[in-house]
Design a protein around this motif. Structure first.
Motif, PDB file in Angstrom:
ATOM      1  N   GLY A 134       0.786  -1.218   0.000  1.00  0.00           N
ATOM      2  CA  GLY A 134       0.000   0.000   0.000  1.00  0.00           C
ATOM      3  C   GLY A 134       0.819   1.269   0.000  1.00  0.00           C
ATOM      4  N   THR A 135       2.150   1.117   0.001  1.00  0.00           N
ATOM      5  CA  THR A 135       3.027   2.290  -0.068  1.00  0.00           C
ATOM      6  C   THR A 135       3.872   2.199  -1.334  1.00  0.00           C
ATOM      7  N   LYS A 136       4.519   3.303  -1.666  1.00  0.00           N
ATOM      8  CA  LYS A 136       5.330   3.341  -2.889  1.00  0.00           C
ATOM      9  C   LYS A 136       6.576   4.170  -2.639  1.00  0.00           C
ATOM     10  N   ALA A 137       7.725   3.672  -3.105  1.00  0.00           N
ATOM     11  CA  ALA A 137       8.994   4.388  -2.963  1.00  0.00           C
ATOM     12  C   ALA A 137       9.626   4.577  -4.329  1.00  0.00           C
ATOM     13  N   THR A 138      10.409   5.635  -4.469  1.00  0.00           N
ATOM     14  CA  THR A 138      11.154   5.851  -5.704  1.00  0.00           C
ATOM     15  C   THR A 138      12.540   5.231  -5.575  1.00  0.00           C
ATOM     16  N   SER A 139      13.193   5.012  -6.706  1.00  0.00           N
ATOM     17  CA  SER A 139      14.531   4.438  -6.699  1.00  0.00           C
ATOM     18  C   SER A 139      15.337   4.954  -7.886  1.00  0.00           C
ATOM     19  N   HIS A 140      16.610   5.249  -7.613  1.00  0.00           N
ATOM     20  CA  HIS A 140      17.558   5.578  -8.680  1.00  0.00           C
ATOM     21  C   HIS A 140      18.629   4.494  -8.787  1.00  0.00           C
ATOM     22  N   LEU A 141      18.396   3.393  -8.125  1.00  0.00           N
ATOM     23  CA  LEU A 141      19.378   2.321  -8.070  1.00  0.00           C
ATOM     24  C   LEU A 141      19.612   1.724  -9.459  1.00  0.00           C
ATOM     25  N   GLY A 142      20.868   1.728  -9.885  1.00  0.00           N
ATOM     26  CA  GLY A 142      21.234   1.163 -11.176  1.00  0.00           C
ATOM     27  C   GLY A 142      20.970   2.060 -12.366  1.00  0.00           C
ATOM     28  N   GLU A 143      20.548   3.321 -12.117  1.00  0.00           N
ATOM     29  CA  GLU A 143      20.174   4.228 -13.207  1.00  0.00           C
ATOM     30  C   GLU A 143      21.280   5.209 -13.599  1.00  0.00           C
ATOM     31  N   TRP A 144      22.409   5.154 -12.906  1.00  0.00           N
ATOM     32  CA  TRP A 144      23.428   6.180 -13.131  1.00  0.00           C
ATOM     33  C   TRP A 144      23.958   6.170 -14.566  1.00  0.00           C
ATOM     34  N   ASN A 145      24.222   4.987 -15.117  1.00  0.00           N
ATOM     35  CA  ASN A 145      24.775   4.932 -16.482  1.00  0.00           C
ATOM     36  C   ASN A 145      23.869   5.642 -17.474  1.00  0.00           C
ATOM     37  N   GLU A 146      22.590   5.315 -17.416  1.00  0.00           N
ATOM     38  CA  GLU A 146      21.638   5.925 -18.349  1.00  0.00           C
ATOM     39  C   GLU A 146      21.520   7.425 -18.115  1.00  0.00           C
TER      40      GLU A 146
END
Length: 348
Positions: A134-146
């Motif tokens: 019922g909750t939602k979190a954002t993530s930048h994990l693994g997105e640095w290359n792009e």
């Protein structure tokens, strides 16, 4: 205070088991608003937060998780019905403890090192946090290359466009003078992300899980009269490697100085290492992130994307000069730091 702002705050506060004696608007930034509320139970802070209910629920879960693991951050008041936030007229509000204190000063070394230790505790305390149903979190994990590749491409496009322009502004001339060198710096950063340490840490972090505050800086911190450090403004929490927050604070501190300072950088990272130790490979990931010219890109994008329409051309040029000075002095310091990593992690 505008009556409409007062009415909005009063309506939200009416859901809590307190009596509001005085309401004062502290901040209004588009969809975000902050009020100081004097109540029969003391002072509180009301915030209107423009994020989804699912993300707000995760934010509140994270605040409680961090507090439970030793992070000093304002607690969340419960409504009359026991809810942790209020949904009013299609907008979300939370009521928080008011913390009396002042922002730390980077120029005072003791306070700067306290900030790094506080950040380290934040990362350590967040480890292992889950995303409840019922909750939602954002993530930048693994997105640095792009992300880095997109920024490099954008810088190259601006370089080509402004090179062909018949009439060049003072900003254009300064940007073009330094674009090649800083693009080379950006590409070397991207190359480093292709090495095993980044990929391996990303895979490990999918299980270990760390939160980034994303703006763990003086403006979101308070030192109380007893010397305790509090962190607030958790609106932008995201999953990522801890060194992303470290890179941001290093850039914030160094851009305020004439040039990057190797000794200060070592002291800052030693303070972090005392509380949340990182490995040599993990520091190599920090070096990759630091090598990217984030400050240069940020200022150039503000100008060419017109993200600061109120700024004068002179202010844009002045800020770009400052960012270039920070970026160009950084490379030699990072090279020198590589020979000091063992000292930071306690092997030297």
């Amino acid at each position: 205070m505008d009556a409409s702002f007062s009415e909005v705050a009063n309506k939200a506060v009416s859901h809590y088991p307190i009596k509001a004696d005085k309401i004062m608007l502290l901040s209004f930034k588009g969809p975000k608003s902050v009020w100081a509320i004097q109540t029969d139970a003391g002072e509180a802070i009301l915030k209107k937060i423009p994020i989804s209910e699912e993300r707000l629920k995760f934010m509140i879960h994270a605040i409680e998780y961090l507090k439970g693991n030793g992070v000093r951050t304002p607690g969340v008041f419960r409504t009359k019905t026991g809810e942790s936030y209020v949904r009013s007229d299609g907008e979300n509000f939370i009521l928080l403890e008011a913390i009396r204190g002042r922002s730390p000063e980077y120029e005072i070394e003791e306070e700067l090192l306290l900030v790094l230790k506080g950040m380290a505790l934040f990362h350590k305390a967040s480890r292992g946090i889950e995303v409840p149903p019922g909750t939602k979190a954002t993530s930048h994990l693994g997105e640095w290359n792009e992300d880095f590749a997109k920024r490099i491409n954008q810088l190259e496009q601006w370089q080509q466009e402004r090179s062909r322009a018949t009439h060049k502004t003072e900003f254009d001339v300064l940007f073009l003078k330094h674009a090649d060198a800083l693009l080379e710096q950006a590409r070397s950063s991207l190359d480093l992300l292709d090495q095993p340490p980044y990929r391996q840490w990303v895979e490990a972090a999918k299980t270990e899980k760390w939160l980034n505050h994303q703006d763990y800086a003086a403006g979101n911190l308070a030192i109380t009269a007893t010397g305790e450090l509090y962190v607030y403004d958790m609106d932008s929490l995201t999953f990522d490697l801890p060194v992303r927050d470290i890179r941001k604070i290093l850039n914030k501190v160094m851009k305020k100085r004439d040039r990057w300072d190797l000794e200060l950088m070592v002291k800052m990272l030693k303070a972090y290492q005392e509380v949340h130790p990182l490995t040599k490979d993990q520091y190599s990931v920090l070096m990759a992130d630091l090598r990217f010219p984030h400050l240069f890109y940020g200022q150039v994008s503000k100008y060419y994307q017109n993200r600061e329409p109120g700024w004068t051309p002179h202010k844009h040029v002045s800020r770009l000069n400052d960012m270039i000075a920070a970026e160009t002095s950084k490379e030699a310091v990072l090279q020198s730091f590589e020979s000091r990593i063992d000292e930071v992690i306690g092997l030297g």
